[in-house]
Each structure stands twice: as structure tokens, then as C-alpha cells.
Design a protein around this motif. Sequence first.
Motif, PDB file in Angstrom:
ATOM      1  N   ALA A  69       0.935  -1.151   0.077  1.00 14.70           N
ATOM      2  CA  ALA A  69      -0.003  -0.066  -0.138  1.00 14.70           C
ATOM      3  C   ALA A  69       0.769   1.186  -0.054  1.00 14.70           C
ATOM      4  CB  ALA A  69      -0.876   0.020   1.249  1.00 14.70           C
ATOM      5  N   GLN A  70       1.994   1.224   0.660  1.00 12.23           N
ATOM      6  CA  GLN A  70       2.793   2.492   0.644  1.00 12.23           C
ATOM      7  C   GLN A  70       3.867   2.413  -0.471  1.00 12.23           C
ATOM      8  OE1 GLN A  70       4.689   2.858   4.760  1.00 12.23           O
ATOM      9  NE2 GLN A  70       2.627   1.845   5.488  1.00 12.23           N
ATOM     10  N   SER A  71       4.081   1.401  -0.966  1.00  4.10           N
ATOM     11  CA  SER A  71       5.206   1.367  -2.017  1.00  4.10           C
ATOM     12  C   SER A  71       4.826   1.320  -3.381  1.00  4.10           C
ATOM     13  CB  SER A  71       6.124   0.145  -1.768  1.00  4.10           C
ATOM     14  OG  SER A  71       6.590  -0.101  -0.508  1.00  4.10           O
ATOM     15  N   LEU A  72       3.633   0.960  -3.783  1.00  9.81           N
ATOM     16  CA  LEU A  72       3.105   0.888  -5.146  1.00  9.81           C
ATOM     17  C   LEU A  72       2.426   1.935  -5.420  1.00  9.81           C
ATOM     18  CD1 LEU A  72       1.838  -2.894  -5.374  1.00  9.81           C
ATOM     19  CD2 LEU A  72       4.067  -1.898  -6.131  1.00  9.81           C
ATOM     20  N   PRO A  73       2.176   2.364  -6.884  1.00  9.05           N
ATOM     21  CA  PRO A  73       1.517   3.522  -7.102  1.00  9.05           C
ATOM     22  C   PRO A  73      -0.331   3.020  -7.176  1.00  9.05           C
ATOM     23  CG  PRO A  73       2.438   2.518  -9.050  1.00  9.05           C
ATOM     24  CD  PRO A  73       2.888   1.797  -7.925  1.00  9.05           C
ATOM     25  N   ALA A  74      -0.946   4.131  -6.517  1.00  8.97           N
ATOM     26  CA  ALA A  74      -2.163   3.857  -6.415  1.00  8.97           C
ATOM     27  C   ALA A  74      -3.180   3.263  -7.409  1.00  8.97           C
ATOM     28  CB  ALA A  74      -3.029   5.194  -5.724  1.00  8.97           C
ATOM     29  N   VAL A  75      -2.774   3.295  -8.516  1.00  8.22           N
ATOM     30  CA  VAL A  75      -3.257   2.757  -9.693  1.00  8.22           C
ATOM     31  C   VAL A  75      -3.577   1.470  -9.825  1.00  8.22           C
ATOM     32  CG1 VAL A  75      -1.244   2.616 -11.431  1.00  8.22           C
ATOM     33  CG2 VAL A  75      -3.673   2.813 -12.405  1.00  8.22           C
ATOM     34  N   VAL A  76      -2.503   0.569  -9.097  1.00 10.53           N
ATOM     35  CA  VAL A  76      -2.486  -0.680  -9.006  1.00 10.53           C
ATOM     36  C   VAL A  76      -3.903  -1.191  -7.964  1.00 10.53           C
ATOM     37  CG1 VAL A  76      -1.454  -2.835  -8.068  1.00 10.53           C
ATOM     38  CG2 VAL A  76       0.028  -0.952  -9.071  1.00 10.53           C
ATOM     39  N   SER A  77      -3.880  -0.744  -7.074  1.00  9.18           N
ATOM     40  CA  SER A  77      -5.034  -1.119  -6.127  1.00  9.18           C
ATOM     41  C   SER A  77      -6.535  -0.404  -6.927  1.00  9.18           C
ATOM     42  CB  SER A  77      -5.166  -0.487  -4.711  1.00  9.18           C
ATOM     43  OG  SER A  77      -5.012   0.743  -4.859  1.00  9.18           O
ATOM     44  N   GLN A  78      -6.403   0.436  -7.569  1.00 11.66           N
ATOM     45  CA  GLN A  78      -7.574   1.099  -8.149  1.00 11.66           C
ATOM     46  C   GLN A  78      -8.143   0.034  -9.132  1.00 11.66           C
ATOM     47  OE1 GLN A  78      -6.330   5.097  -9.217  1.00 11.66           O
ATOM     48  NE2 GLN A  78      -6.555   5.868  -7.244  1.00 11.66           N
ATOM     49  N   ARG A  79      -7.076  -0.313  -9.999  1.00  5.05           N
ATOM     50  CA  ARG A  79      -7.569  -1.249 -11.156  1.00  5.05           C
ATOM     51  C   ARG A  79      -8.084  -2.473 -10.723  1.00  5.05           C
ATOM     52  NH1 ARG A  79      -3.824   0.011 -16.587  1.00  5.05           N
ATOM     53  NH2 ARG A  79      -4.415   2.093 -16.892  1.00  5.05           N
ATOM     54  N   TRP A  80      -7.406  -2.867  -9.558  1.00  2.00           N
ATOM     55  CA  TRP A  80      -7.753  -4.326  -9.154  1.00  2.00           C
ATOM     56  C   TRP A  80      -9.037  -4.279  -8.728  1.00  2.00           C
ATOM     57  CZ3 TRP A  80      -4.751  -7.197  -4.656  1.00  2.00           C
ATOM     58  CH2 TRP A  80      -5.213  -8.621  -4.710  1.00  2.00           C
ATOM     59  N   ARG A  94      -7.101  -1.981  -1.116  1.00  2.00           N
ATOM     60  CA  ARG A  94      -7.738  -0.676  -1.217  1.00  2.00           C
ATOM     61  C   ARG A  94      -7.687  -0.088   0.169  1.00  2.00           C
ATOM     62  NH1 ARG A  94      -6.674   2.903  -4.291  1.00  2.00           N
ATOM     63  NH2 ARG A  94      -8.052   4.617  -4.213  1.00  2.00           N
ATOM     64  N   ALA A  95      -8.186  -0.744   1.128  1.00  2.00           N
ATOM     65  CA  ALA A  95      -8.482  -0.243   2.391  1.00  2.00           C
ATOM     66  C   ALA A  95      -7.214   0.315   2.955  1.00  2.00           C
ATOM     67  CB  ALA A  95      -8.767  -1.331   3.333  1.00  2.00           C
ATOM     68  N   PHE A  96      -6.166  -0.308   2.882  1.00  2.00           N
ATOM     69  CA  PHE A  96      -4.787   0.031   3.439  1.00  2.00           C
ATOM     70  C   PHE A  96      -4.053   1.304   2.689  1.00  2.00           C
ATOM     71  CE2 PHE A  96      -4.309  -3.658   5.945  1.00  2.00           C
ATOM     72  CZ  PHE A  96      -3.422  -3.364   6.859  1.00  2.00           C
ATOM     73  N   VAL A  97      -4.341   1.240   1.238  1.00  2.00           N
ATOM     74  CA  VAL A  97      -4.138   2.506   0.398  1.00  2.00           C
ATOM     75  C   VAL A  97      -4.731   3.737   0.768  1.00  2.00           C
ATOM     76  CG1 VAL A  97      -3.896   3.360  -1.786  1.00  2.00           C
ATOM     77  CG2 VAL A  97      -3.282   1.131  -1.490  1.00  2.00           C
ATOM     78  N   GLU A  98      -6.179   3.478   0.902  1.00  2.00           N
ATOM     79  CA  GLU A  98      -7.056   4.611   1.338  1.00  2.00           C
ATOM     80  C   GLU A  98      -6.734   4.924   2.819  1.00  2.00           C
ATOM     81  OE1 GLU A  98     -11.346   4.298   0.506  1.00  2.00           O
ATOM     82  OE2 GLU A  98     -10.732   3.649  -1.731  1.00  2.00           O
ATOM     83  N   ALA A  99      -6.585   3.952   3.716  1.00  5.85           N
ATOM     84  CA  ALA A  99      -6.242   4.633   5.038  1.00  5.85           C
ATOM     85  C   ALA A  99      -4.918   5.217   4.859  1.00  5.85           C
ATOM     86  CB  ALA A  99      -6.149   3.206   5.965  1.00  5.85           C
ATOM     87  N   THR A 100      -4.015   4.989   4.547  1.00  2.00           N
ATOM     88  CA  THR A 100      -2.573   5.978   4.482  1.00  2.00           C
ATOM     89  C   THR A 100      -2.658   7.042   3.705  1.00  2.00           C
ATOM     90  OG1 THR A 100      -1.404   3.549   4.110  1.00  2.00           O
ATOM     91  CG2 THR A 100      -0.209   5.516   3.593  1.00  2.00           C
TER      92      THR A 100
END
Length: 318
Positions: A69-80, A94-100
Motif C-alpha cells: 500500500a505504501q510502495s506501489l502507485p495507487a493505480v494498482v489497487s484502483q484497477r484491481w 484498497r483499504a490500506f491504500v486509502e487509510a494511508t
Amino acid sequence: MLRRRPSLLIRPELDDEPLHTTLTELRPAQQLHGLGAGRTRPLWEPVADLLRATGRDWDRRVHRVSVLAQSLPAVVSQRWAADRPGDGDALVLRAFVEATRAPAEGHAAVRRAEQTCLLAAGACPEDPAPWLALLTLMYSCAVPVKDAVPVWTEAVNRAPWHRTAYHRLLRYLSPRAHGTVPDMMDFAWQAAARAPHGSPVALLPVAARVELTAHRQGESPLAAALGASGTWNEPRARQEIDVALNGWFHAAAASHAEAVTDLNVLAFALTRAHLPDEAAPVFRRIGRHMTRHPWDLLPEPERTFVYWRDRLTERRRT
């Protein structure tokens, strides 16, 4: 001919090679700028493969998802999430990305992140990860401790003695965050006293003392410089270190996902407490895998780490 020592490995994935491989695959410049254009498989598929292979190892799952969640571009979780709506692994990431990221984006983003955490919890009812994502969000939004503890309880009910869960609440209770010194130390001591033999939770009081060191340095850098060893010379400090050594380090327990982090904390504590004989085997186990914290509490962290590691491990060989 002089033999060069291998360089230090300082990386968020620690010694998790499958995680390192996944991050490396998704970090090339053309993918970050082209957002995966021309790929023969979805951008998110390596992440899906990694989390599928992780299975119900909740300890390693939380570590991997946090780093991703901290290392990848947000597009990865968005597309998945867009390609596989309802997929539990996609929702957890996605929860970890958004929480961060949400706290820096405003109230509406925080509310969306909270809903994503709850959706992930519904999709993965046995998984502690969504609750730890929600705890991260609450921490960043300065939600009072009394409201955060029930969320932490949801996580540990699903994975008793989950190492990262205990460290996340310890961070919450820190005087540098939303707690007090007595709250933090009491929690750490009680948790370590109840932890099963071999559990890394035995190290929690040492981690709390590191946090206490950081708090004291933040309050008065000059006082910390003049009396830096005081925190580690307190009688209770040696007792805490003994609990960590006997309850975890010397126990024949399986390695856990963030063992490298815990080993660095323990090595730091042993050098501060002037216990070189006990520190030597810890440094040997660490090898090249230094973590920035807690060595960043000292001048020239990398140089200091290498000095102690090489001095102690070489001395034990002679």
C-alpha cells in the motif's frame, strides 16, 4: 586483496523475498509512467498472486499489504478493485491504500476510506487486516484511544498475539501520538507478561522503551544528548531486555514477517544498555538487514549500526 563487505539492505519489505520480487516487477519506470500499457496481463496480477500464496498467514499478510500500500502507485489497487469488485484481497489492499492517503485528502476521503475498511472486513470476516487498516486511519485522524481500542480488539480476536497489531496499538498509546508514558509502558508490560513463550510480543516493552527514548529526545534534545544512556540504565530496562531475550530471541520459535524489525530494536537496546555479549548473536542474525528506526535516534545511523555489528561479530570470531 581486500574483500569488500556487502552493502546494507534497508528496505520496507525487510527479508521477504517474494514481496521484494513483486515490488521489483511493478516498479519499472515504463510501468509507473505508462500505467502498465502493453502488458499481457493485468497490472495488479502479481499482487493478487502474492496475496493468494500468503493465504491465512495473517502475520505475513498484514506486513505484505502494508508495504504494498505504501510502495506501489495507487493505480494498482484502483484497477484491481475496478476489475474485480467484491474480491476480498483487492478490497483489503484498497483499504490500506486509502487509510494511508485519505487523511491528507480531506474529510470526504476519510469517510470513503472508513467505508472501504468496513467493506473489506465484510468480505474477509476472519482477516484482521481490514481492522488494522481502520486503526491506521483512526491513528492518522487523532481519534481518541478509547474509540480505537475496540477496533484493535476486533483484529486480535481474529489473530491472537498478532505481532503487528500489538505494535500498532503501542504506537497509538505513545506520548508522541495519542497516549501517555504510563499508558504505553503498562500496555507493553502486561502484553509481554501474558504472551505465549516464543511470541515476538515479548519484545513489546523494549519497543516501548525505544519509543520513550524518542519521546525524551523530542522533548529536550540537549538533555537527551547529555543523558542518553539514562533510559537504558534504569533497572526495569534490563528486566525488559531479559524478557525479550528469553521469551523470544532464544526461544525456538518460527520467524515472523517483521523479525528483522524486532532484531534491530533488540540490537539497538543491547548496545544502549552496554550488553555486547548479548548483542553479538542478535547482530549475526540481522546480517545486512538494517532498519532505519531505531538507529535514526543516533547520529550517523548507518555508520553506527555497521560499527557495532562489525565490532561485535568480529570480536566473537577471534
